[in-house]
Design a protein around this motif. Structure first.
Motif: not given
Lengths: 407, 407
Positions: B290-291, B293-295, B305, B312
């Motif tokens: 999930a991380l 995919a988010k970044v 960023q 995270e």
């Protein structure tokens, strides 16, 4: 009273404007105006020198001694802010093997341009958008756009244009001295009647990516078709006027008008044998061809080999002299283009380091003389700003705006 | 008398040699020996950082803070002379559009490597031949070879390998985490049973050009076929030993022996989850996916960023801890490879900046510790010279010698 004052001021301003346009500026005044505008040459063949052993763009060279016409010191002397550094590929055999070698060579030439900028990041900046040019100038650096002169390296695979785009290329031509798989050359026998089917794919691909199409070196029919097919205005990065001298590399008035009407731009070159008549001399041509065959790839020469080559070339020039165009001949073409197309549709692309150069306009230190003459002829600072960069950047902006959003 | 003198000297020399091998050198002695050999890591993923806004290879970074493991100051600290800077492309969809985007991205990554060297020409040198490495080291610079990790950018056109070669690439792998059009991946289900027909063309093309083939990330069957088909010895640029830990990215003893018998080399990595057992943790994997995919693209992040991303990621590590391999675990793989293959067939490829790094061997400043340990275990300076560079350069020389003369 107030109205009278305004009226006087208006008249005075008008008189000043007229007199400013009419009076010939001093050299210092012209130079100041020149330095205030963004000056770009749309066809610099200088990258051919980047691989030369011992050649350094930071050194001041002498065109008479080493043949090179653009380097950093002379760009500063002549007030050239930058331009489009060409990935030039001579037209070779249209076989998969040769096309592939051309592709690899063109990619390496692109790498060499990027390396030059990386190596001298305090003096040069890579421009990827029209807006980058002014930013780079404001940083006190010279502006390096990238262009492709001959699409031959992409003949095997038209999708390669996106690879060149990714490297930084923002203008691409179609053909060079000979026809290729995409288009007819201005200096070859018609084969496709303009663009080939592959060439038409290339036009669509350039539009999709946001690459400005360059009709220089391609046939008149190619130019007509580029104007008709391209979604954004077309450029001639280094071309002359057929009405001044009838040569296949020059463009007739009707086409210059059609180009201007479509929003395009003709950038006038300083290539002697395109500017004036050069009588045929088979003995000279044979001697020159023999020399060129003997020396091979010019950018692989050592400085000693280059000096020997230039000495032999000078000997051929002395034995078989040819007329050399002058600054006045160049100005005849430039002024004619300005008269026919208007200041919004003309620019400068001298073809230095690619065969360009005339008496009085022979290396980067001479650029400002063009401004001096244009000012003397009554052109304004605003006109100069368009001719020197505004027009080509307008085409880049149009291509950027029309670029497919997915990429 | 003279014979007696010779005899005594020979005995003394022998005793000295034995004692030098047996005695554990001090840290200073080990460091001196380490600095005297040419040290190359065959898999540096550092080029992924070259496009990072604000990231500069001349700055000293902290792996804990920004995630990067290789930069100039830490290369000097750890005594790493250079290595193979990888053009890495994640495996994407096997469609013409995606392959083309991969091609363009890989060429740009190649440009970025060349730009880095051009920008810092006083500290780095581009190596195009095996002999260049020692010359560049003698100039006091770090050695930059170029390699391709995944052939996916060339899936659409195997002839593109010559373009990458022209840019400087001298080692190329076949697959990465997933199968592609050329080869099966070690971490995917068998599709081709090794190399595809296109992959076999690629092997021939690599041999023709003089590119060393890299079996890391490809399946065992691919390695077998590379050894059988390639005219010159094959490399595993970053792999481990299956006998030490059974993971698809590691190679069994039989294959290591076959690789060595064919003249090839295994370069041992320091990728934690390939070195030791990492229990499956679906919750952790879901959180990490999930991380990621988010970044999105990590080299497009601003430093802020990136800091947020690392925070995270550290939080996920804290919530779902996984065992982390140590320097000892790495040495277990390295020593096993040395035992099975011998010092002529083993080297170092830690996969820094690409997921490598274990406790005690986590950035470029740690490289010399490997020499210190190997010397303590009785390996000689000559052994170190082979492991650190001699072996991979032998493979490069073999590829250079077998290169088709036409190119």
């Amino acid at each position: 009273m107030i109205r009278f004052l305004f009226s006087t001021a208006a008249v005075a301003a008008l008189a000043l404007s007229v007199s400013a346009q009419a009076a010939t500026p001093t050299a210092a005044e012209a130079r100041k105006i020149h330095d205030g505008v963004l000056t770009l040459d749309t066809h610099l063949d200088t990258p051919a020198n980047f691989g030369r052993p011992g050649w350094d763009i930071l050194d001041r060279h002498d065109a008479a001694k080493d043949g090179s016409q653009i380097d950093y010191p002379r760009m500063v002397e002549g007030g050239l802010d930058g331009g489009f550094f060409a990935i030039y590929t001579p037209q070779g055999p249209r076989t998969p093997e040769a096309t592939r070698a051309a592709r690899d060579g063109a990619l390496v030439r692109g790498v060499e341009i990027r390396e030059m900028v990386a190596r001298h990041g305090d003096k040069f900046g890579l421009a990827l958008t029209a807006d980058d040019a002014a930013k780079i100038k404001a940083q006190g650096k010279r502006v390096v756009f990238m262009s492709v002169e001959n699409s031959y390296p992409m003949d095997g695979d038209v999708t390669l244009l996106s690879a060149f785009y990714a490297m930084g290329v923002r203008i691409s031509g179609l053909a060079h001295f000979k026809n290729n798989d995409m288009a007819d050359s201005a200096t070859d026998k018609p084969e496709w009647g303009g663009l080939s089917p592959l060439g038409k794919q290339f036009v669509a691909e350039a539009n999709r990516l946001g690459v400005v199409l360059d009709g220089s070196h391609s046939s008149d029919q190619v130019l007509d078709q580029l104007i008709a097919l391209s979604k954004t205005p077309v450029i001639l990065t280094h071309s002359g006027c057929k009405a001044v001298f009838d040569h296949p590399r020059n463009v007739d008035d009707e086409r210059i008008k059609a180009l201007a009407a479509s929003g395009g731009v003709i950038q006038v070159d300083a290539y002697s044998s395109y500017l004036i008549e050069t009588p045929k001399n088979p003995e000279r041509e044979a001697a020159m061809a023999a020399l060129m065959a003997k020396v091979g790839a010019r950018n692989k020469m050592t400085e000693a080999q280059r000096a020997a080559f230039l000495a032999e070339r000078n000997a051929i020039d002395a034995k078989y002299p040819v007329p050399k165009a002058t600054f006045e001949d160049f100005m005849n073409h430039l002024n004619h283009a300005l008269k026919v197309a208007g200041v919004d549709h003309v620019g400068i692309g001298l073809d230095f380091d690619g065969g360009g150069g005339v008496t009085g306009l022979n290396d980067a230190s001479d650029y400002w003389k063009i401004s001096q003459r244009l000012l003397a002829e009554g052109y304004s600072r605003e006109d100069l700003a368009k001719i020197w960069g505004g027009n080509v950047l307008r085409l880049l902006r149009a291509a950027e705006a029309a670029r497919a959003p997915a990429d």
